[in-house]
Design a protein around this motif. Structure first.
Motif, PDB file in Angstrom:
ATOM      1  N   HIS A 119       1.514   3.352   3.181  1.00 19.16           N
ATOM      2  CA  HIS A 119       1.964   2.789   4.453  1.00 19.16           C
ATOM      3  C   HIS A 119       3.002   3.616   5.216  1.00 19.16           C
ATOM      4  CE1 HIS A 119       5.303   0.535   2.308  1.00 19.16           C
ATOM      5  NE2 HIS A 119       5.921   0.952   3.387  1.00 19.16           N
ATOM      6  N   CYS A 129       0.473  -4.570   5.042  1.00 17.13           N
ATOM      7  CA  CYS A 129       0.329  -3.404   4.165  1.00 17.13           C
ATOM      8  C   CYS A 129       1.584  -3.192   3.336  1.00 17.13           C
ATOM      9  CB  CYS A 129       0.058  -2.151   4.992  1.00 17.13           C
ATOM     10  SG  CYS A 129      -1.378  -2.280   6.045  1.00 17.13           S
ATOM     11  N   CYS A 171       0.859  -1.174   0.000  1.00 14.89           N
ATOM     12  CA  CYS A 171       0.000   0.000   0.000  1.00 14.89           C
ATOM     13  C   CYS A 171       0.901   1.232   0.000  1.00 14.89           C
ATOM     14  CB  CYS A 171      -0.886   0.001   1.241  1.00 14.89           C
ATOM     15  SG  CYS A 171      -1.763   1.555   1.434  1.00 14.89           S
ATOM     16  N   CYS A 180       0.842   5.988   7.134  1.00 16.42           N
ATOM     17  CA  CYS A 180      -0.407   5.507   7.719  1.00 16.42           C
ATOM     18  C   CYS A 180      -0.201   5.041   9.159  1.00 16.42           C
ATOM     19  CB  CYS A 180      -0.944   4.346   6.889  1.00 16.42           C
ATOM     20  SG  CYS A 180      -2.493   3.701   7.501  1.00 16.42           S
ATOM     21  N   CYS A 192      -7.947  -0.252   1.001  1.00 18.17           N
ATOM     22  CA  CYS A 192      -7.256  -0.378   2.275  1.00 18.17           C
ATOM     23  C   CYS A 192      -7.658  -1.696   2.891  1.00 18.17           C
ATOM     24  CB  CYS A 192      -7.625   0.784   3.202  1.00 18.17           C
ATOM     25  SG  CYS A 192      -7.033   0.542   4.889  1.00 18.17           S
ATOM     26  N   HIS A 193      -6.673  -2.455   3.359  1.00 22.13           N
ATOM     27  CA  HIS A 193      -6.970  -3.754   3.950  1.00 22.13           C
ATOM     28  C   HIS A 193      -7.827  -3.625   5.192  1.00 22.13           C
ATOM     29  CE1 HIS A 193      -4.275  -5.652   1.228  1.00 22.13           C
ATOM     30  NE2 HIS A 193      -3.180  -5.071   1.707  1.00 22.13           N
ATOM     31  N   TYR A 194      -7.625  -2.562   5.909  1.00 22.04           N
ATOM     32  CA  TYR A 194      -8.242  -2.496   7.245  1.00 22.04           C
ATOM     33  C   TYR A 194      -9.330  -1.443   7.330  1.00 22.04           C
ATOM     34  CZ  TYR A 194      -4.119  -5.206   8.228  1.00 22.04           C
ATOM     35  OH  TYR A 194      -3.156  -6.168   8.181  1.00 22.04           O
TER      36      TYR A 194
END
Ligand code: SF4
Ligand code: SF4
Lengths: 339, 726
Positions: B304, B314, B301, B307, B332-334
């Protein structure tokens, strides 16, 4: 105060200043032109000087330079300025003729010579510069740029001497001196005009070859800068024809800064003619000036000096007044002055 | 119509896409490697929508705009497919058009309004020529086209003939921008791509243009792609938002959805860093770190490194689009955890309780003598035009009276060109007024300077007491002197009884006070070794070392980052208390003016065309603005809660009149939505209502004024001959 009025007054003041300066030079400076002219006359006069002789000499000096040393200074000054303003520049000591007549006889020839040189060098330089800009970064551009840079650093008289030597003396293609073919009568007849053009070739070439490079480089720089402007991009997006963009968008805006250059060149044209005309034996103003120095012909020198400075002042004045017509952003000229 | 099956982005969000962008990349070959300024973008744009694209500078948003028109400048290479669907169902790939097809496609199907609208016109051609040549180049009928041009221009609140006959430089920035919008719609395109079309304009003009874009979009039925760094602007304009970070879209969805439930950490950070007039400024936080380098985008990502929620996963894997609902995609994974991890700053209404001013309003006490008094001050600049025209006077400051009390903070706001900077300079004696007087503790400043009359306070002392902090600290400090040297000079000059040791101690002490520690280290630095904020502190210290009574801060924080602004304003306020100085704070930004005056219990003055039209405490000005102009400024200041969605522009005209020829009567009457005939004839004066700090210059504030019986002003401009009664 209104800008136009201010600018006009400024030009008039400069003209007036120049006239005053020549007066000071002639009259006030110890050992200045007037003194030396008197000394010259005394020298020429064989034998001892009577008071009458002295008076006669003084009168000669006076008619020649328009200054009567017996008058009080301010009267001399007023007389001098008013005679200059009415076109009376005094008598040439060498040619025994009014300075004004001499200048007027030579003027068209030099204007013709320098006018064609300036026109050609600008026209060619601008075209070349525009082409270089459009081909920016190509071999053509790099080649022409280097050539232009080189040629700009060569003085025109070097080229002139080379041209006279090879094309004139060695190969005999072109006349080596003069301004017209012999046995022709001035007027609108073919032999005369052809002769004039023929005599013009070498001097014009030497100015154009050396002067063109600088113009081309300037035009190239301006064009490249303009081509990077946003409005060019927008014009392309708007789908305007490439021709319109090249001429009305890039060309028009790149030419603006060249205009002041052009007017400067026009202004300095007589000064620039001195050596050129001497090399080619071209009987123009420049040569007249050159010989007046050799002949210590002071009234003529002064007349030439006045003429040169006047041309510069007038050319710059015109440049300032007309620039606003070309560039709408400069309306009253507030933000633009050549000097 | 060709069917495209490999939809993997937001295809389900659109029914009738006008654009289908597939795998689009833009790459530049550089010495350091390939620079990818657009990275494999997929996006559908719905016919007839307003799509807002938001991103920081350097996020690739301009490249996205260029690629829609296949107008990426060389040596950039555009890859992928940009499918354009015409209304009658044909599809073309814009990247495969020939030059001639492309020339036709642009402006007839899709046109563009540029970032640099200020330079989008050829300076040597009239506006009319721009319109005519465009019609000509596309073989359109000139007469019909010009009729359309006139209609477009008047829809954009411009006088068509006046604009068409002007040269570009004769138009103001806002007018040029709107003219460019009209030009972009000349050939009735289906799509208009607008790249930062309002940057560099005043807030009021920005907001007005945004409204007009909405109106015009409804009338002419176009699809608009609006690209900006300014999220609040989009909140009221866009149907959908696409958030760009590191050369790709990290979140796409309906505007409401993104504003209410932003699911990407970056979007949330962006929202939290946005200034907001009604939310407390303390809550504003800038995003840590900087945008990635296009040559070297982080793995996984790309967000990252900045973030706060980043994990190893990520760094390893690049998130694809997750659907939060049918109309909202996020990379976004989360995304499900963001609500807790990155709380949004509290929004508008909940926080609208005014902080109790730390010091209490100063201006109230009538027994105090003012530090500085402007009495009917005027500054007129001459400007001549044309050959025999009378020179016009620009009335930069026109009859302003103002008292600045001990320790008071006054903020002056207004659109550019309203004269606020000139007024500031006049107040501290840098600009000689052409009329009226400026006095320091009762001593006329210019009399002191010229030695007129009895001079009670010498000019030298007055100069020391009135100091300035400039907008650009870099140009205000000598780059060849160390901080110590810069700060020593004023001390030596004005305080020569101090010896070396005392001077040093003072300088180091001040550096420490403003948080530049260790002070010994900072004292020996040169300006280029300081950040913008630190330089600004040095100028602040230099001003304070003179022990002034009044400091003019002219847009002093505008050049700083959002997060630094708050810090700087706090510092000014702290020092103001310690040093007992008054501040005259000039800003074009209502939020900053509010912050600094609210905390210090100061006043805000609103300027319009050389006059103060309203002045009062923060509470009075922001929560109870009385002058229609103040109301429009408050209206134009961004707020995210969208309450103003359907409000019209609260102005009759959106351009500021020429300051050389200000309107008769009330100067605001040409734009004022409340104007009546009286306003064009009579001039209101600045009055308070009995012992109050709140003063307004508008007839509406005067009960029983003839204004109330006067008929409403017709829309046409009253003639210039209208006599003015005073
Ligand atoms: S994927 Fe990871 S690094 Fe990227 S935004 Fe989401 S949490 Fe942050
Ligand atoms: S006086 Fe009239 S024109 Fe001026 S602000 Fe008030 S209502 Fe508007």
């Amino acid at each position: 105060m209104n800008w136009y009025i201010r600018r006009t007054l400024q030009a008039l003041l400069t003209v007036y200043g120049v006239i005053t300066f020549t007066f000071v030079l002639i009259r006030i400076m110890p050992g200045g032109p007037m003194e030396s002219m008197r000394a010259q006359l005394i020298q020429q006069h064989q034998g001892s000087l009577t008071t009458e002789d002295m008076e006669r000499i003084n009168r000669i000096v006076e008619t020649r330079v328009n200054i009567d040393p017996d008058q009080p200074l301010y009267t001399q000054y007023v007389d001098y300025v008013s005679s200059v303003l009415t076109g009376d520049l005094g008598q040439s000591t060498w040619h025994q003729a009014p300075v004004m007549d001499l200048l007027i006889e030579r003027l068209p020839w030099t204007i013709f010579l320098m006018g064609s040189s300036i026109t050609l060098s600008f026209a060619l330089g601008i075209t070349l510069g525009a082409i270089m800009a459009y081909k920016e970064g190509t071999i053509l551009d790099v080649g022409l740029s280097s050539y232009s840079t080189f040629m700009t650093s060569v003085p025109y008289y070097v080229v002139a001497v080379l041209l006279v030597y090879f094309l004139g003396y060695q190969w005999d293609y072109f006349p080596i001196q003069g301004r017209m073919a012999p046995q022709t009568t001035p007027g609108l007849n073919y032999p005369f005009l052809a002769g004039v053009a023929y005599h013009l070739v070498l001097p014009v070439i030497s100015v154009v070859i050396t002067g063109m490079g600088g113009r081309a480089l300037a035009m190239r720089g301006n064009s490249v800068r303009v081509m990077g402007d946003d409005f060019i991009r927008v014009a392309r997006l708007r789908g305007l024809k490439p021709r319109t963009i090249a001429i009305q968008y890039v060309g028009r805006n790149a030419l603006l800064p060249m205009y002041t250059n052009l007017m400067l060149a026009v202004g300095f044209m007589f000064g620039g003619a001195i050596i050129l005309e001497e090399i080619f034996g071209y009987r123009g103003l420049g040569q007249l000036m050159y010989s007046s120095i050799g002949n210590r012909d002071l009234p003529l020198m002064m007349g030439c000096f006045l003429l040169i400075t006047m041309t510069v002042v007038i050319a710059l004045f015109i440049a300032d007044l007309t620039y606003g017509k070309l560039d709408p952003r400069v309306q009253s000229g507030e933000r633009h002055e050549s000097f | 119509m060709k069917e495209r099956l490999h939809d993997k982005s937001n295809a389900q969000q659109t029914q009738d896409p006008i654009y289908q962008v597939r795998n689009v990349s833009v790459a530049f070959d550089m010495d350091r490697g390939t620079s990818r300024v657009l990275d494999d973008i997929d996006l559908d744009i719905e016919r007839g929508e307003i799509l807002g694209v938001v991103g920081e500078s350097g996020s690739g948003k301009s490249m996205f705009a260029d690629s829609l028109l296949n107008a990426v400048v060389s040596p950039g290479q555009l890859g992928g497919e940009v499918i354009y669907n015409t209304e009658d169902g044909q599809s073309v790939d814009v990247t495969e058009l020939t030059d001639e097809e492309l020339r036709k496609f642009r402006w007839q199907e899709a046109s563009m309004v540029f970032q640099g609208a200020q330079d989008s016109f050829n300076p040597t051609r009239k506006i009319r020529t721009h319109f005519v040549e465009t019609l000509d180049a596309h073989d359109a009928d000139i007469e019909d086209g010009m009729d359309r041009a006139r209609e477009l221009l008047s829809d954009l609140y411009l006088e068509p003939d006046q604009v068409l006959n002007s040269y570009p430089h004769e138009l103001s920035g806002g007018m040029k921008q709107r003219t460019l919008i009209a030009l972009s719609m000349l050939l009735d395109p289906e799509v208009i791509v607008m790249d930062e079309p309002t940057a560099a304009l005043d807030l009021l003009m920005q907001q007005s243009i945004v409204r007009l874009i909405r109106e015009i979009k409804g009338k002419y039925d176009v699809t608009i792609i609006f690209i900006t760094h300014d999220l609040p602007l989009l909140a009221e304009l866009a149907d959908r938002l696409a958030v760009m970070y590191a050369f790709e879209f990290v979140e796409i969805g309906l505007t409401d959805g993104i504003l209410e439930e932003p699911s990407h950490p970056y979007t949330r950070a962006l929202l939290n860093s946005t200034p907001n007039i009604f939310a407390p400024v303390e809550d504003m936080t800038a995003i840590e770190g900087s945008a990635p380098d296009p040559v070297n985008v982080p793995t996984g990502c790309s967000y990252h490194p900045r973030c706060p929620m980043a994990t190893d996963a990520c760094v390893e894997s690049d998130p694809g689009y997750y659907e939060t609902n049918a109309n909202h995609g996020v990379k976004c994974h989360y995304w499900e955890d963001v609500d807790n991890a990155i709380p949004l700053q509290v929004t508008a209404d909940e926080t609208r309780q005014v902080d109790v001013p730390a010091y209490g309003p100063v201006a109230m006490g009538t027994d105090r003598t003012p530090v500085l008094t402007l009495d009917d001050a005027e500054v007129h600049f001459e400007s001549s035009q044309g050959l025999f025209a009378e020179p016009d006077a620009v009335r930069a400051v026109d009859g302003i009276s103002l008292d600045i009390y001990e320790n008071e903070v006054i903020a002056l706001i207004g659109e550019s060109g309203c004269g606020k900077t000139t007024l500031g300079k006049t107040a501290i004696g840098l600009q000689r007024p052409t009329g009226g007087s400026v006095s320091f503790r009762g001593q006329d400043i210019w009399d002191a300077k010229d030695g007129h009359g009895d001079v009670e306070i010498p000019h030298e002392a007055i100069r020391q007491s009135l100091q300035i902090i400039h907008q650009d600290p870099g140009s205000a400090i000598n780059p060849n002197r160390t901080v110590r040297h810069t700060l020593e000079l004023p001390l030596k000059h004005y305080n020569d009884e101090l010896d070396m040791g005392d001077r040093q101690a003072r300088i180091l002490g001040m550096l420490e006070t403003v948080g530049m520690t260790p002070p010994e280290d900072y004292a020996d630095r040169y300006p280029h070794q300081l950040s913008g904020g630190e330089k600004q502190r040095v100028t602040l210290i230099r001003a304070l070392l003179m022990e002034p009574d009044l400091i003019l801060a002219d847009e002093a924080i505008s050049a700083l980052d959002v997060s630094l602004r708050v810090e700087m304003m706090d510092l000014m306020l702290d020092l103001q208390e310690i040093f007992d100085t008054a501040f005259l704070f000039i800003s074009h930004d209502f939020s900053n003016a509010r912050y600094i005056t609210e905390k210090s219990g100061g006043r805000i003055g609103v300027m319009y065309l050389g006059e103060i039209v309203e002045i009062g405490t923060v509470d009075e000005i922001i929560n109870n603005p009385k002058h229609p102009y103040t109301k429009s400024l408050v209206w134009a200041t961004p707020d995210l809660d969208e309450t103003g969605e359907n409000e019209d522009v609260p102005l009759r005209k959106i351009d500021i009149p020429d300051a050389r020829n200000p309107p008769s009567g009330c100067r605001f009457h040409t734009r004022c939505p409340e104007a009546r005939e009286t306003c064009a004839r009579k001039k209101p004066v600045l009055v308070g209502d009995g012992g109050n700090t709140h003063e307004v210059s508008c007839f509406r504030d005067v009960p029983n004024h003839e204004y109330w019986d006067s008929p409403e002003l017709m829309n046409d401009e009253p003639s210039d001959e209208t006599p003015t009664e005073k």
